[in-house]
Structures are given as C-alpha cells and as structure tokens.
Design a protein around this motif. Structure first.
Motif, PDB file in Angstrom:
ATOM      1  N   TYR A 154      10.708   0.157  -6.688  1.00 20.39           N
ATOM      2  CA  TYR A 154       9.438  -0.526  -6.440  1.00 20.39           C
ATOM      3  C   TYR A 154       9.636  -2.044  -6.355  1.00 20.39           C
ATOM      4  O   TYR A 154       8.939  -2.732  -5.602  1.00 20.39           O
ATOM      5  CB  TYR A 154       8.416  -0.182  -7.531  1.00 20.39           C
TER       6      TYR A 154
ATOM      7  N   HIS B 244      -0.581  -1.288  -2.706  1.00 26.15           N
ATOM      8  CA  HIS B 244      -0.133  -0.006  -3.252  1.00 26.15           C
ATOM      9  C   HIS B 244       0.659  -0.214  -4.548  1.00 26.15           C
ATOM     10  O   HIS B 244       0.440   0.484  -5.547  1.00 26.15           O
ATOM     11  CB  HIS B 244       0.723   0.721  -2.222  1.00 26.15           C
TER      12      HIS B 244
ATOM     13  N   PHE C 269      -0.322   1.370  -8.268  1.00 18.87           N
ATOM     14  CA  PHE C 269       0.405   2.501  -8.837  1.00 18.87           C
ATOM     15  C   PHE C 269       1.509   2.117  -9.816  1.00 18.87           C
ATOM     16  O   PHE C 269       1.877   2.930 -10.661  1.00 18.87           O
ATOM     17  CB  PHE C 269       1.017   3.352  -7.715  1.00 18.87           C
TER      18      PHE C 269
ATOM     19  N   VAL D 195      -4.569   7.198 -10.149  1.00 16.71           N
ATOM     20  CA  VAL D 195      -3.141   6.939 -10.311  1.00 16.71           C
ATOM     21  C   VAL D 195      -2.461   8.229 -10.760  1.00 16.71           C
ATOM     22  O   VAL D 195      -2.116   8.421 -11.919  1.00 16.71           O
ATOM     23  CB  VAL D 195      -2.903   5.789 -11.309  1.00 16.71           C
TER      24      VAL D 195
ATOM     25  N   GLU E 119      -0.158   8.955  -5.226  1.00 19.06           N
ATOM     26  CA  GLU E 119       0.895   7.972  -4.997  1.00 19.06           C
ATOM     27  C   GLU E 119       1.781   8.387  -3.824  1.00 19.06           C
ATOM     28  O   GLU E 119       2.091   7.584  -2.938  1.00 19.06           O
ATOM     29  CB  GLU E 119       1.736   7.805  -6.263  1.00 19.06           C
TER      30      GLU E 119
ATOM     31  N   SER F 244      -0.165   8.105  -0.531  1.00 18.76           N
ATOM     32  CA  SER F 244      -0.265   6.720  -0.093  1.00 18.76           C
ATOM     33  C   SER F 244       1.047   6.245   0.521  1.00 18.76           C
ATOM     34  O   SER F 244       1.058   5.580   1.566  1.00 18.76           O
ATOM     35  CB  SER F 244      -0.640   5.829  -1.286  1.00 18.76           C
TER      36      SER F 244
END
Length: 423
Positions: free
Chosen positions: A308, A353, A357, A371, A376, A379
């Motif tokens: 991420y 996003h 999340f 969430v 997730e 998306s």
C-alpha cells in the motif's frame, strides 16, 4: 510568536482583549500623523499589536487553555471542568515549565519544520460551506483523519490554477467565473492543516504554540511578499506567473504530505508502544499471552503495508506527472491525449482508496460496514480496470511511444505516465 507563547502562561480572556485595546489605541494615533516617519511608526505599532490576534485565537480554538482559566462571567467551574476533561480524553497535555531541554526538544521535532511550510502552500460563502462540510466529513466518515481533506483541497486548487492559467481571457467568461469561485474550496485545506498540526502536537503545549505561531508567521510573510513578484497588478487579468506559482505550491504540498503522514503515523506507533510497555509491566503472564494472541490476529500484515505504501507513492507521482503533462500539452499543443486526464483521475481515486481502507478501525466507527475485504478487492479491481483502459488508450493514441519516441519532454512524460500506471 511571542504573544502565542504568552498565552501558555496567562489567561486568554485577559491577553486578547488587552491586545485589541492596544490595536484600537494605536489606530487612533493615525489622526496625529504629520509625516512619513510618524506614519511608519504608527503602522509598525499597529502591525505589532495586531499580528498576534489571529494566531492567538487559532491557538485557543485548537488547544484548550481552560487549565489557566478561573470561573468568570462567561465560564462556570463546570464549563472549565468539562473542557479539561475533554482535553484529557484526547491526551492534550497542559502547559509545562520552560527549560533548555524543552527548547532543544521543540526544535528537534518534525512538526516545527513541516507544518509551517505546509500552511502557506495552500472570503466567501463557498469557503465557509466547504470548511463546515469537509470538517464534518473529516470528523465523521474519515474518523478524525485530516490529510484526505488536505489532499482533496490541494488537488482542487491545482486544477483551478491550471484551468485559470489555460482558459482564454475574454471568450469563456462563465468558465473563468466558475473556476474562480471554486478556488475558495482550498480554504478547507487550511483548516485541515490547522487541526492536524494541533493534534500532532498534543503531547507538548509549548510545541503547539510554536508550531501554530510559526505557521501563521510564514503564511503572513509569503502572502505579503509574493504579490510583489508573482501577482503584480500590471500582469492582471492574465496573471500567468501567479497561477504557475499557485500550481507549484500545490505540487510542493502534495510532495510534503506523504512525509508528514509517515512521521505522524510513526509518532502514534511510538506512543502506543510506550503505553503498552507501561501496561505490560503491571500485567500477569497469562494476560500478556492473551494480549499477544489478540495482536497476532489483528495486526496488519507487513507485506500489505509495504504494497500500500508503494501504491500510494506511485499514485501520488502519477497524479503530479499527469498534472504537469496536461498543463504542458494544453499550453503548447492544439489538443491533448484524453487518457492523460483519465489517469490523473485514477491517481486521485487511488489515494482516496488508500485513505479509506488502509487505516485500521479502533472502536465503534461508521466506516466499519464499508471497510471489508470484499469491498476493498472490488474497489481495487475497478481502479485497476480503469487504469488498464487508460494505458491501452494511451498506447493507441501514441503508436511507438515506448520504442521510437525521441528525447522530447512530451515523450519522456508520457513514458513516465505509462510506467507509473503499470506500477
């Protein structure tokens, strides 16, 4: 800054009225002006007395000083106790004595260097409405996080600056009017930075005072000096340099934000670790084992955090590069590649996003039903398909882009956009 530091030691309901009386008294001195020297002296004293008012009020609004207050006409003891209880609940530290160690600690923190830079980088009903709306969103669905609002407002200011820079002056009056008024949305980002700075300095009251006053001081300085260079009257109504300057400030803020987010999250983890260590010293071995089992089942996988983080950096880089490239295309060519603004949008949506999340949920939250893993993944799939479609269209619109493009800026920029999009 001296006046805000004064508020950490003396009650605000004495200091601020005294300051305003001083401003009024000095202003009355204008009637006795008989030359330029006396004009400069009066204006200096007026600015000296007035400079501390706004940062002082903002410091009070963002930092409870009720620990210094006594019951009076406005506040009862119950009001003061309620305010102090709220500050204790969010771990807002009251004033503490000054020392060499405290001064050294203040100037060794990241907050004193980043927040004063962030504030100046970013008067109407639109501004008031968006400030209230974005504050409610930040406190509600975003669960107290300020940086998503700052990002949205900064991107909005970036888009408005780009639009006003590129729009013709007299053939699209309605479009320039809409863009001009939408520029006031950026005011909500300023309030977000104020709130975030106060929350990131909760552990030290004097540090909050220094950061708050330094932010205002730098913002005032920039807003006073910049018109002499980038917003000159003789360059209006085009003001090309001014809009470039505003665009550059938005890009700079987007570059600084990830560092501030990382450091703020690091501080939260450090304080949480210290708190857990203090609690663990008073726990029994059995309770420690139960806590370790719970942490093992709820801790976010490190691989997911790393991915991420990579996603956030690539999306931010894509957002900045596509914005610069779009400005260049509109200013120097007859048209633009339509996939470029689509990929710009994809970069912004990706950051939203991540904001939704990635942060863990602590306690009751309205965000919890949304969430979940299936939402997730859904998306991410939608964003991936959108980015893939943009890359495919970009390849079709620019055949030979990656093979035989040349050393022009447009080619290099488009190649960078393709690489970031694939990443």
């Amino acid at each position: 800054m001296p006046f805000v530091l004064l508020l950490t030691r003396f009650p605000a309901h004495y200091c601020i009225p005294a300051l305003e009386f001083a401003v009024g008294f000095v202003t009355l001195g204008n009637y006795a002006i008989k030359g330029t020297s006396s004009l400069f002296a009066v204006r200096f004293l007026a600015g000296f007395c007035e400079a501390g008012f706004f940062p002082g009020v903002m410091f009070i609004l963002g930092n409870s000083l009720f620990c210094l207050a006594k019951p009076n006409f406005w506040l009862s003891q119950a009001d003061i106790d309620l305010a102090n209880a709220r500050m204790a609940k969010i771990e807002r530290v009251p004033p503490s004595p000054w020392s060499k160690a405290k001064v050294k600690r203040i100037f060794s923190t990241w907050q004193i260097y980043l927040f004063p830079i962030m504030f100046p980088l970013p008067t109407s009903a639109i501004a008031a409405f968006t400030c209230v709306l974005f504050t409610m969103i930040s406190d509600g669905p975003l669960h107290g996080r300020r940086w998503p609002i700052i990002i949205v407002c900064t991107i909005g200011n970036l888009g408005v600056s780009l639009a006003l820079y590129l729009m013709p002056l007299y053939t699209n009056i309605s479009g320039r009017t809409v863009a001009y008024y939408f520029g006031f949305i950026n005011s909500a980002g300023d309030m977000g930075i104020y709130s975030w700075a106060a929350e990131c300095t909760s552990f030290d009251n004097e540090l909050r005072a220094v950061v708050s006053s330094a932010s205002d001081m730098l913002a005032y300085t920039l807003s006073t000096i910049s018109p002499n260079f980038v917003w000159k009257t003789d360059r209006f109504p085009a003001a090309k340099i001014g809009y470039r300057f505003s665009f550059s400030c938005s890009v700079a803020l987007l570059c600084i934000l990830p560092l501030a987010m990382f450091l703020a999250q690091r501080d939260v983890k450090i304080r949480a670790a210290r708190k857990d260590e203090e609690q663990s010293q008073a726990q029994t071995p059995s309770s420690l084992e139960e806590e370790k089992d719970a942490m093992a089942t709820t801790r976010l996988p490190q691989a997911r955090l790393v991915l991420y983080g990579l996603l956030s950096l690539s999306a931010l880089a894509l957002l900045i590069l596509t914005s610069v490239l779009l400005e260049y295309l509109l200013a120097n060519t007859a048209g633009y590649n339509k996939p470029v603004p689509a990929l710009l949008t994809a970069g912004g949506v990706t950051l939203l996003h991540v904001a939704l999340f990635l942060p863990p949920i602590r306690g009751p939250s309205k965000r919890k039903p949304f969430v979940q893993l299936r939402w997730e993944l859904l998306s991410l799939v939608v964003i991936d398909l959108f980015v893939l479609a943009g890359v495919v269209r970009l390849h079709k619109a620019t055949p030979g882009l990656m093979d035989n493009c040349g050393g022009f800026f447009i080619c290099s920029g488009l190649q960078g956009v393709v690489s970031l999009a694939w990443l």
